[in-house]
Design an enzyme around this catalytic site. Structure first.
Site, PDB file in Angstrom:
ATOM      1  N   LEU A 188      11.116  -1.850 -50.361  1.00  0.00           N
ATOM      2  CA  LEU A 188      11.181  -1.326 -48.997  1.00  0.00           C
ATOM      3  C   LEU A 188      12.396  -0.440 -48.758  1.00  0.00           C
ATOM      4  O   LEU A 188      13.465  -0.658 -49.311  1.00  0.00           O
ATOM      5  CB  LEU A 188      11.184  -2.498 -48.004  1.00  0.00           C
ATOM      6  N   GLY A 222      11.858   3.952 -44.276  1.00  0.00           N
ATOM      7  CA  GLY A 222      10.529   4.393 -43.810  1.00  0.00           C
ATOM      8  C   GLY A 222       9.678   3.194 -43.447  1.00  0.00           C
ATOM      9  O   GLY A 222       9.096   3.123 -42.344  1.00  0.00           O
ATOM     10  N   HIS A 223       9.615   2.222 -44.348  1.00  0.00           N
ATOM     11  CA  HIS A 223       8.854   1.006 -44.060  1.00  0.00           C
ATOM     12  C   HIS A 223       9.431   0.290 -42.834  1.00  0.00           C
ATOM     13  O   HIS A 223       8.692  -0.171 -41.963  1.00  0.00           O
ATOM     14  CB  HIS A 223       8.940   0.026 -45.239  1.00  0.00           C
TER      15      HIS A 223
HETATM   16  P1  AMP Z   1       3.758   1.830 -49.470  1.00  0.00           P
HETATM   17  O1  AMP Z   1       4.631   0.630 -49.627  1.00  0.00           O
HETATM   18  O2  AMP Z   1       4.255   3.034 -50.192  1.00  0.00           O
HETATM   19  O3  AMP Z   1       2.302   1.534 -49.686  1.00  0.00           O
HETATM   20  O4  AMP Z   1       3.878   2.221 -47.938  1.00  0.00           O
HETATM   21  C1  AMP Z   1       3.633   1.298 -46.919  1.00  0.00           C
HETATM   22  C2  AMP Z   1       3.633   2.025 -45.601  1.00  0.00           C
HETATM   23  O5  AMP Z   1       4.889   2.655 -45.393  1.00  0.00           O
HETATM   24  C3  AMP Z   1       2.561   3.121 -45.523  1.00  0.00           C
HETATM   25  O6  AMP Z   1       1.979   3.101 -44.227  1.00  0.00           O
HETATM   26  C4  AMP Z   1       3.367   4.371 -45.750  1.00  0.00           C
HETATM   27  O7  AMP Z   1       2.788   5.511 -45.165  1.00  0.00           O
HETATM   28  C5  AMP Z   1       4.658   4.010 -45.051  1.00  0.00           C
HETATM   29  N1  AMP Z   1       5.771   4.847 -45.526  1.00  0.00           N
HETATM   30  C6  AMP Z   1       6.152   5.049 -46.815  1.00  0.00           C
HETATM   31  N2  AMP Z   1       7.176   5.917 -46.860  1.00  0.00           N
HETATM   32  C7  AMP Z   1       7.437   6.293 -45.577  1.00  0.00           C
HETATM   33  C8  AMP Z   1       8.381   7.179 -44.958  1.00  0.00           C
HETATM   34  N3  AMP Z   1       9.256   7.867 -45.663  1.00  0.00           N
HETATM   35  N4  AMP Z   1       8.352   7.296 -43.617  1.00  0.00           N
HETATM   36  C9  AMP Z   1       7.445   6.605 -42.871  1.00  0.00           C
HETATM   37  N5  AMP Z   1       6.543   5.751 -43.384  1.00  0.00           N
HETATM   38  C10 AMP Z   1       6.536   5.600 -44.713  1.00  0.00           C
END
Ligand code: AMP
Length: 295
Positions: A42, A45-46
Site C-alpha cells: 500500500l 494512493g490506496h
Molecule cells: P491495486 O492494489 O493496485 O490493485 O489498487 C487498488 C486500488 O487502489 C485500485 O482501485 C487502484 O485504482 C487504486 N490506486 C492504485 N494506485 C493509485 C493512485 N496512485 N492513486 C489513486 N488510486 C490508486
C-alpha cells in the site's frame, strides 16, 4: 489469546465467515460500510481511497488479496510485493477498522469455475496486451462485493478502465453498491503512485517520471483544440525520446464508454482522457489525464 484494544490495532479477518460476523454486526447496528479492495503493497494512493471510504461511510474496510486470476503466466504474480504487516499499520493510520486478507482457498476453492466478463469495456487499452486481466478483476471484485456487501466501494482513477469495467458490472448484475472513483495520487514529480514503481532502478525512475508530463501536455493541447491525430503522434515521439523502452498504447478515449477518438478534436460535451501504458525496463506503467475543453 490476549485481548487487544480495538483502537490500538486494526482487526484482520481471513475467512468469509469471520468477515460476515463483523460486517453483519455493523449492519445490524445500522452502520454503513465503505470498502476498498487492494492487492497490498500500500501507498498514499490506496490510503486516499480508504480515507474517502471513511468519510462517506461509518466503517472503512479494505481487502488485501493478490489475485492470481488477473496475472498471465509470464506476469509478476510471484514477485508482486507482499508487505502485509506494514500495510496493516498504514490502513489503521488511515482510519480503516478492519482488513480482510483472504487466502486463495477462500477465493478460489476446489471446483471453482465461474467467471465474470464485461465485454466491450474490457477490450482495447490494457485489455489488448492483457486479455485475461479484466475477466480476473471483474470476477474477484464481484466476489469481494458479494462477500463484504458494502454500501459503497471506492476505486482509483489511476486504473480508469478498471473503474469503468466495475461500474458497468455493478449496473449489469444489479449489485447493490455505489461505486465511487478517487483521484490519482502522484509523487512530487507527478509519477502516479503504484506498487510496481518499486521495481524501477534509479535511472528508470527518471524516465518513468516523464510520462505524466507528456500526457498532461497532450491533454492541455487537446483542451486548446489541437487535432487528436497530431497530438498522439507528438506524444509518442516525446515518450520515445524520453527513453521509454516501449509504448504499449497512447490513446484518447471518452470517459463514459471509453470510445476511441482517433481523429478530429475533443469536444467539450464529451469528457475524454489521454490514456497511456509504457514499458520501462521490465516494468509496465499506466497513467491517464483528463482533457477539460471549454467551448
Ligand atoms: P491495486 O492494489 O493496485 O490493485 O489498487 C487498488 C486500488 O487502489 C485500485 O482501485 C487502484 O485504482 C487504486 N490506486 C492504485 N494506485 C493509485 C493512485 N496512485 N492513486 C489513486 N488510486 C490508486
Amino acid at each position: 489469546m490476549s485481548p487487544v484494544s480495538a483502537d490500538s490495532q486494526i482487526g484482520v479477518v481471513r475467512t468469509i465467515k469471520a468477515l460476515r460476523a463483523r460486517v453483519d454486526a455493523w449492519r445490524a447496528a445500522g452502520e454503513t460500510i465503505g470498502f476498498v479492495p487492494t492487492m497490498g503493497a500500500l501507498h498514499e494512493g490506496h490510503l486516499s481511497l480508504v480515507r474517502k471510504a471513511g468519510k462517506l461511510s461509518d466503517r472503512a474496510l479494505a481487502s488485501i488479496f493478490v489475485n492470481p486470476a488477473q496475472f498471465a503466466p509470464h506476469e509478476d504474480f510471484s514477485s508482486y510485493p507482499r508487505t502485509e504487516a506494514a500495510d496493516l499499520e498504514k490502513l489503521h493510520s488511515a482510519g480503516c477498522v478492519l482488513a480482510y486478507a483472504p487466502g486463495p482457498d477462500q477465493m478460489y476453492p476446489p471446483g471453482f469455475q465461474t467467471s465474470v466478463r464485461v465485454e466491450n469495456l474490457s477490450q482495447g487499452l490494457c485489455g489488448l496486451s492483457r486479455p485475461h486481466f479484466f475477466g480476473g478483476v471483474a470476477t474477484v471484485v464481484c466476489k469481494l462485493l458479494n462477500q463484504v456487501r458494502p454500501d459503497i466501494a471506492v476505486f482509483g482513477e489511476k486504473d480508469f478502465q478498471q473503474l469503468q469495467v466495475i461500474r458497468r458490472m455493478v449496473r449489469d448484475l444489479d449489485i447493490p453498491v455505489e461505486i465511487i472513483g478517487g483521484p490519482i495520487v502522484r509523487e512530487p514529480d507527478g509519477l502516479a503512485m503504484s506498487s510496481r514503481n518499486a521495481y524501477l532502478t534509479a535511472e528508470q525512475r527518471v524516465v518513468a517520471g516523464k510520462l505524466n508530463r507528456v500526457i498532461a501536455d497532450m491533454a492541455n493541447a487537446l483542451a486548446a483544440g489541437a487535432a487528436v491525430g497530431r497530438i498522439v503522434a507528438d506524444g509518442r515521439a516525446a515518450l520515445e525520446s524520453a527513453g521509454v523502452d516501449r509504448v504499449d498504447y497512447l490513446e484518447v478515449r471518452s470517459e463514459a464508454d471509453l470510445a476511441p477518438l482517433t481523429d478530429g478534436r475533443v469536444r467539450a460535451a464529451e469528457p475524454a482522457r489521454v490514456f497511456a501504458a509504457i514499458i520501462v525496463g521490465k516494468t509496465r506503467l499506466i497513467d491517464n489525464w483528463p482533457i477539460r475543453r471549454e467551448e
